[in-house]
Design a protein around this motif. Structure first.
Motif, PDB file in Angstrom:
ATOM      1  N   ILE A  62      -6.340  -1.607  14.904  1.00 32.70           N
ATOM      2  CA  ILE A  62      -5.806  -1.020  13.558  1.00 32.70           C
ATOM      3  C   ILE A  62      -4.325  -0.984  13.734  1.00 32.70           C
ATOM      4  O   ILE A  62      -3.728  -1.207  12.793  1.00 32.70           O
ATOM      5  CB  ILE A  62      -6.522   0.412  12.938  1.00 32.70           C
ATOM      6  CG1 ILE A  62      -7.884  -0.011  12.855  1.00 32.70           C
ATOM      7  CG2 ILE A  62      -5.743   1.020  12.056  1.00 32.70           C
ATOM      8  CD1 ILE A  62      -8.784   1.297  12.644  1.00 32.70           C
ATOM      9  N   LEU A  63      -4.128  -0.309  14.829  1.00 39.20           N
ATOM     10  CA  LEU A  63      -2.451  -0.050  15.087  1.00 39.20           C
ATOM     11  C   LEU A  63      -1.686  -1.316  15.195  1.00 39.20           C
ATOM     12  O   LEU A  63      -0.387  -1.358  15.230  1.00 39.20           O
ATOM     13  CB  LEU A  63      -2.192   0.825  16.214  1.00 39.20           C
ATOM     14  CG  LEU A  63      -2.847   2.450  15.954  1.00 39.20           C
ATOM     15  CD1 LEU A  63      -2.654   3.298  17.323  1.00 39.20           C
ATOM     16  CD2 LEU A  63      -2.200   3.145  14.635  1.00 39.20           C
ATOM     17  N   HIS A  64      -2.256  -2.483  15.820  1.00 40.65           N
ATOM     18  CA  HIS A  64      -1.639  -3.684  15.895  1.00 40.65           C
ATOM     19  C   HIS A  64      -1.042  -4.313  14.149  1.00 40.65           C
ATOM     20  O   HIS A  64      -0.241  -4.870  13.982  1.00 40.65           O
ATOM     21  CB  HIS A  64      -2.549  -4.577  16.431  1.00 40.65           C
ATOM     22  CG  HIS A  64      -2.080  -5.978  16.680  1.00 40.65           C
ATOM     23  ND1 HIS A  64      -1.044  -6.124  17.727  1.00 40.65           N
ATOM     24  CD2 HIS A  64      -2.197  -7.089  16.111  1.00 40.65           C
ATOM     25  CE1 HIS A  64      -0.469  -7.437  17.597  1.00 40.65           C
ATOM     26  NE2 HIS A  64      -1.252  -8.136  16.417  1.00 40.65           N
ATOM     27  N   ARG A  65      -1.895  -3.699  13.366  1.00 40.56           N
ATOM     28  CA  ARG A  65      -1.795  -4.115  12.016  1.00 40.56           C
ATOM     29  C   ARG A  65      -0.922  -3.185  11.049  1.00 40.56           C
ATOM     30  O   ARG A  65      -0.193  -3.622   9.940  1.00 40.56           O
ATOM     31  CB  ARG A  65      -3.091  -4.483  11.227  1.00 40.56           C
ATOM     32  CG  ARG A  65      -3.749  -5.879  11.856  1.00 40.56           C
ATOM     33  CD  ARG A  65      -5.196  -6.034  11.682  1.00 40.56           C
ATOM     34  NE  ARG A  65      -5.472  -7.032  12.435  1.00 40.56           N
ATOM     35  CZ  ARG A  65      -5.658  -7.343  13.716  1.00 40.56           C
ATOM     36  NH1 ARG A  65      -5.320  -6.516  14.528  1.00 40.56           N
ATOM     37  NH2 ARG A  65      -6.437  -8.507  14.084  1.00 40.56           N
ATOM     38  N   VAL A  66      -1.260  -1.832  11.399  1.00 37.20           N
ATOM     39  CA  VAL A  66      -0.530  -0.789  10.585  1.00 37.20           C
ATOM     40  C   VAL A  66       0.294   0.150  11.640  1.00 37.20           C
ATOM     41  O   VAL A  66      -0.335   0.516  12.586  1.00 37.20           O
ATOM     42  CB  VAL A  66      -1.495  -0.008   9.853  1.00 37.20           C
ATOM     43  CG1 VAL A  66      -0.891   0.960   8.859  1.00 37.20           C
ATOM     44  CG2 VAL A  66      -2.444  -0.854   9.022  1.00 37.20           C
TER      45      VAL A  66
END
Length: 114
Positions: free
Chosen positions: A45-49
């Motif tokens: 998730i944190l790779h995208r947001v």
């Protein structure tokens, strides 16, 4: 296929579910409480947001945290807190390929096709 990361008793998540259902859009759900939140999923998730966009500082969970945790927050401690308290993630999160949309408001999914 779309994935909706959610919590079942979240009103906004239920609205997002209805919006997807009403458009006939196929999707799967991942309940962050029941299905869990792994470190790998959080990093996905944190790779995208960005972390600042997914950390829910308006939640009851955030308000109930000790002030010391809030005062010393950095990216590592935020990750640890989210792993411990998945409700610190803003919801719902709708994953569509490499994009993850954070939150839901009426009309947010109008561009999606069933």
């Amino acid at each position: 296929m779309l994935t909706l990361y959610m919590i079942k008793n979240c009103d906004t998540c239920r609205k997002a579910l209805k919006a997807l259902d009403s458009r006939g859009i196929p999707f799967k759900t991942h309940d962050l409480r029941e299905d869990g939140l792994s470190a790998a999923l959080l990093e996905h998730i944190l790779h995208r947001v960005p972390l600042v966009e997914v950390l829910n500082k308006r939640s009851k969970t955030w308000r109930d945290l000790p002030q010391a945790d809030k005062d010393t927050l950095d990216s590592n401690s935020a990750r640890q807190l989210i792993m411990q308290y998945p409700t610190l993630l803003k919801r719902p999160l709708l994953e569509n390929g490499n994009e993850i949309r954070v939150g839901y408001r009426e009309g947010d999914y109008d561009d999606l096709k069933g």
